[in-house]
Design a protein around this motif. Structure first.
Motif, PDB file in Angstrom:
ATOM      1  N   ALA A   1      43.264  31.978  42.667  1.00 16.82           N
ATOM      2  CA  ALA A   1      41.792  31.061  42.560  1.00 16.82           C
ATOM      3  C   ALA A   1      41.050  32.117  43.299  1.00 16.82           C
ATOM      4  O   ALA A   1      40.080  32.002  42.572  1.00 16.82           O
ATOM      5  CB  ALA A   1      42.027  29.896  43.691  1.00 16.82           C
ATOM      6  N   GLY A   2      41.302  32.727  44.192  1.00 22.32           N
ATOM      7  CA  GLY A   2      40.315  33.739  44.859  1.00 22.32           C
ATOM      8  C   GLY A   2      39.912  34.733  43.884  1.00 22.32           C
ATOM      9  O   GLY A   2      38.756  35.205  43.838  1.00 22.32           O
ATOM     10  N   LYS A   3      40.891  35.376  43.151  1.00 21.86           N
ATOM     11  CA  LYS A   3      40.667  36.479  42.327  1.00 21.86           C
ATOM     12  C   LYS A   3      39.782  35.907  41.222  1.00 21.86           C
ATOM     13  O   LYS A   3      38.971  36.905  40.854  1.00 21.86           O
ATOM     14  CB  LYS A   3      41.943  37.044  41.947  1.00 21.86           C
ATOM     15  CG  LYS A   3      42.721  37.668  42.946  1.00 21.86           C
ATOM     16  CD  LYS A   3      44.173  38.328  42.221  1.00 21.86           C
ATOM     17  CE  LYS A   3      45.214  38.760  43.527  1.00 21.86           C
ATOM     18  NZ  LYS A   3      46.410  39.122  43.066  1.00 21.86           N
ATOM     19  N   ARG A   4      40.158  34.735  40.781  1.00 22.98           N
ATOM     20  CA  ARG A   4      39.330  34.105  39.670  1.00 22.98           C
ATOM     21  C   ARG A   4      37.949  33.903  40.215  1.00 22.98           C
ATOM     22  O   ARG A   4      36.947  34.205  39.345  1.00 22.98           O
ATOM     23  CB  ARG A   4      40.023  32.852  39.341  1.00 22.98           C
ATOM     24  CG  ARG A   4      38.842  32.051  38.161  1.00 22.98           C
ATOM     25  CD  ARG A   4      39.148  30.774  38.236  1.00 22.98           C
ATOM     26  NE  ARG A   4      39.062  29.943  39.554  1.00 22.98           N
ATOM     27  CZ  ARG A   4      39.408  28.866  39.977  1.00 22.98           C
ATOM     28  NH1 ARG A   4      40.178  28.055  39.194  1.00 22.98           N
ATOM     29  NH2 ARG A   4      38.993  28.368  41.014  1.00 22.98           N
ATOM     30  N   ASN A   5      37.685  33.366  41.429  1.00 24.92           N
ATOM     31  CA  ASN A   5      36.460  33.278  41.914  1.00 24.92           C
ATOM     32  C   ASN A   5      35.798  34.252  41.820  1.00 24.92           C
ATOM     33  O   ASN A   5      34.357  34.483  41.730  1.00 24.92           O
ATOM     34  CB  ASN A   5      36.245  32.321  43.160  1.00 24.92           C
ATOM     35  CG  ASN A   5      37.102  31.096  43.167  1.00 24.92           C
ATOM     36  OD1 ASN A   5      37.075  30.428  41.934  1.00 24.92           O
ATOM     37  ND2 ASN A   5      37.409  30.322  44.079  1.00 24.92           N
ATOM     38  N   ALA A   6      36.252  35.635  42.532  1.00 26.33           N
ATOM     39  CA  ALA A   6      35.495  36.776  42.700  1.00 26.33           C
ATOM     40  C   ALA A   6      35.010  37.344  41.512  1.00 26.33           C
ATOM     41  O   ALA A   6      34.086  37.980  41.323  1.00 26.33           O
ATOM     42  CB  ALA A   6      36.462  37.758  43.370  1.00 26.33           C
TER      43      ALA A   6
ATOM     44  N   ILE B   1      25.146  38.133  46.685  1.00 26.09           N
ATOM     45  CA  ILE B   1      26.563  38.118  46.084  1.00 26.09           C
ATOM     46  C   ILE B   1      27.463  38.523  47.158  1.00 26.09           C
ATOM     47  O   ILE B   1      28.691  38.061  46.949  1.00 26.09           O
ATOM     48  CB  ILE B   1      26.380  39.311  44.639  1.00 26.09           C
ATOM     49  CG1 ILE B   1      25.443  38.923  43.755  1.00 26.09           C
ATOM     50  CG2 ILE B   1      28.083  39.322  44.313  1.00 26.09           C
ATOM     51  CD1 ILE B   1      25.852  37.299  43.118  1.00 26.09           C
ATOM     52  N   ARG B   2      27.314  39.569  47.538  1.00 24.94           N
ATOM     53  CA  ARG B   2      28.319  40.231  48.782  1.00 24.94           C
ATOM     54  C   ARG B   2      28.394  38.875  49.737  1.00 24.94           C
ATOM     55  O   ARG B   2      29.753  38.745  50.089  1.00 24.94           O
ATOM     56  CB  ARG B   2      27.555  41.312  49.672  1.00 24.94           C
ATOM     57  CG  ARG B   2      27.709  42.327  48.942  1.00 24.94           C
ATOM     58  CD  ARG B   2      27.363  43.710  49.958  1.00 24.94           C
ATOM     59  NE  ARG B   2      26.715  44.713  49.029  1.00 24.94           N
ATOM     60  CZ  ARG B   2      25.368  44.829  48.747  1.00 24.94           C
ATOM     61  NH1 ARG B   2      24.786  44.073  49.317  1.00 24.94           N
ATOM     62  NH2 ARG B   2      25.006  46.009  48.002  1.00 24.94           N
TER      63      ARG B   2
ATOM     64  N   VAL C   1      36.038  34.783  50.079  1.00 24.54           N
ATOM     65  CA  VAL C   1      36.776  34.701  49.119  1.00 24.54           C
ATOM     66  C   VAL C   1      38.132  35.130  49.735  1.00 24.54           C
ATOM     67  O   VAL C   1      38.218  36.579  49.774  1.00 24.54           O
ATOM     68  CB  VAL C   1      36.350  35.253  47.727  1.00 24.54           C
ATOM     69  CG1 VAL C   1      37.362  34.915  46.745  1.00 24.54           C
ATOM     70  CG2 VAL C   1      34.934  34.442  47.407  1.00 24.54           C
ATOM     71  N   ASP C   2      39.447  34.171  49.619  1.00 24.96           N
ATOM     72  CA  ASP C   2      40.540  34.745  49.665  1.00 24.96           C
ATOM     73  C   ASP C   2      41.153  35.464  48.404  1.00 24.96           C
ATOM     74  O   ASP C   2      41.596  34.586  47.434  1.00 24.96           O
ATOM     75  CB  ASP C   2      41.442  33.685  50.254  1.00 24.96           C
ATOM     76  CG  ASP C   2      43.094  34.225  50.510  1.00 24.96           C
ATOM     77  OD1 ASP C   2      43.198  35.386  50.468  1.00 24.96           O
ATOM     78  OD2 ASP C   2      43.803  33.435  50.793  1.00 24.96           O
ATOM     79  N   ARG C   3      40.951  36.756  48.312  1.00 24.76           N
ATOM     80  CA  ARG C   3      41.356  37.382  47.203  1.00 24.76           C
ATOM     81  C   ARG C   3      42.976  37.915  47.081  1.00 24.76           C
ATOM     82  O   ARG C   3      43.295  38.503  45.952  1.00 24.76           O
ATOM     83  CB  ARG C   3      40.507  38.855  46.974  1.00 24.76           C
ATOM     84  CG  ARG C   3      39.153  38.717  46.670  1.00 24.76           C
ATOM     85  CD  ARG C   3      38.185  39.761  46.547  1.00 24.76           C
ATOM     86  NE  ARG C   3      37.026  39.659  47.002  1.00 24.76           N
ATOM     87  CZ  ARG C   3      35.836  40.477  46.579  1.00 24.76           C
ATOM     88  NH1 ARG C   3      36.360  41.706  46.086  1.00 24.76           N
ATOM     89  NH2 ARG C   3      34.788  40.132  46.853  1.00 24.76           N
ATOM     90  N   THR C   4      43.675  37.243  48.158  1.00 23.70           N
ATOM     91  CA  THR C   4      45.079  37.443  47.763  1.00 23.70           C
ATOM     92  C   THR C   4      45.671  36.231  46.744  1.00 23.70           C
ATOM     93  O   THR C   4      46.751  36.383  46.516  1.00 23.70           O
ATOM     94  CB  THR C   4      45.858  37.231  49.080  1.00 23.70           C
ATOM     95  OG1 THR C   4      45.557  36.036  49.851  1.00 23.70           O
ATOM     96  CG2 THR C   4      45.246  38.322  50.110  1.00 23.70           C
ATOM     97  N   THR C   5      44.974  35.259  46.589  1.00 22.53           N
ATOM     98  CA  THR C   5      45.471  34.152  45.831  1.00 22.53           C
ATOM     99  C   THR C   5      44.701  34.262  44.319  1.00 22.53           C
ATOM    100  O   THR C   5      43.857  34.907  44.328  1.00 22.53           O
ATOM    101  CB  THR C   5      44.937  33.014  46.221  1.00 22.53           C
ATOM    102  OG1 THR C   5      43.660  32.686  46.264  1.00 22.53           O
ATOM    103  CG2 THR C   5      45.287  32.512  47.892  1.00 22.53           C
TER     104      THR C   5
END
Length: 182
Positions: free
Chosen positions: A66-71, A53-54, A60-64
């Motif tokens: 889509a990245g927040k969604r994927n995480a 999982i890590r 994953v780019d958590r600034t976008t």
């Protein structure tokens, strides 16, 4: 069978009767099971472990959005042991913040049984999920407070437009499972 039926529908032709084809396929599956063929055995996926999982979340780019969604999708799926179909069926209202994390209400297809004394098919799973908060806040900032939780996000970081049926908007935003690559 699904592709042929969809093609007939798109062409304005009557839907073909697939009852015979289904009977043949079911008989074939039954024969494989009786013969104890390897193809008839249920296949079980290997569970993902925290190191995997890590690794999934590392790039994953958590600034976008889509990245927040994927995480959020990966973490929520891991915490609830949910299938993809169960995750994409989630609504924003199905995830409620609580003192211990989030309460998530999932519909479990595999436990649906229509027999007496069977518990309600809606199961509540709980887990401490710190990352989905960022995604939920990003959805609210984008004006999304209801509807599907996991929606398509375009390359410009915008939520997908509502679905159309026969050139009429339905007002429903497509969940991510409704389009390949979404």
């Amino acid at each position: 069978m699904s592709a042929v039926t969809s093609w007939h529908e798109e062409q304005g032709r009557p839907k073909p009767n697939v009852r015979g084809a289904r009977a043949v396929l079911n008989a074939y599956k039954d024969r494989l099971a009786v013969d104890k063929a390897e193809a008839a055995q249920a296949r079980q996926a290997t569970a993902a472990l925290p190191p995997q999982i890590r690794a999934m979340l590392a790039d994953v780019d958590r600034t976008t959005l889509a990245g927040k969604r994927n995480a959020a999708l990966v973490l929520l799926g891991f915490a609830t042991a949910a299938r993809v179909s169960e995750l994409v069926a989630l609504d924003v209202a199905g995830v409620v913040e609580a003192e211990h994390g989030y309460d998530v209400t999932l519909y479990r297809k595999k436990v649906r049984k229509h027999t007496p004394n069977t518990p309600d098919p809606v199961r509540q799973r709980r887990g401490h999920l710190p990352r989905p908060r960022a995604y939920l806040e990003a959805l609210v900032a984008a004006g999304r407070t209801d509807g599907p939780l996991f929606v398509r996000v375009d390359r410009w970081n915008r939520i997908a437009s509502p679905m159309t049926r026969r050139d009429k908007q339905t007002g429903i935003v497509k969940p991510i499972g409704d389009r390949p690559g979404g």
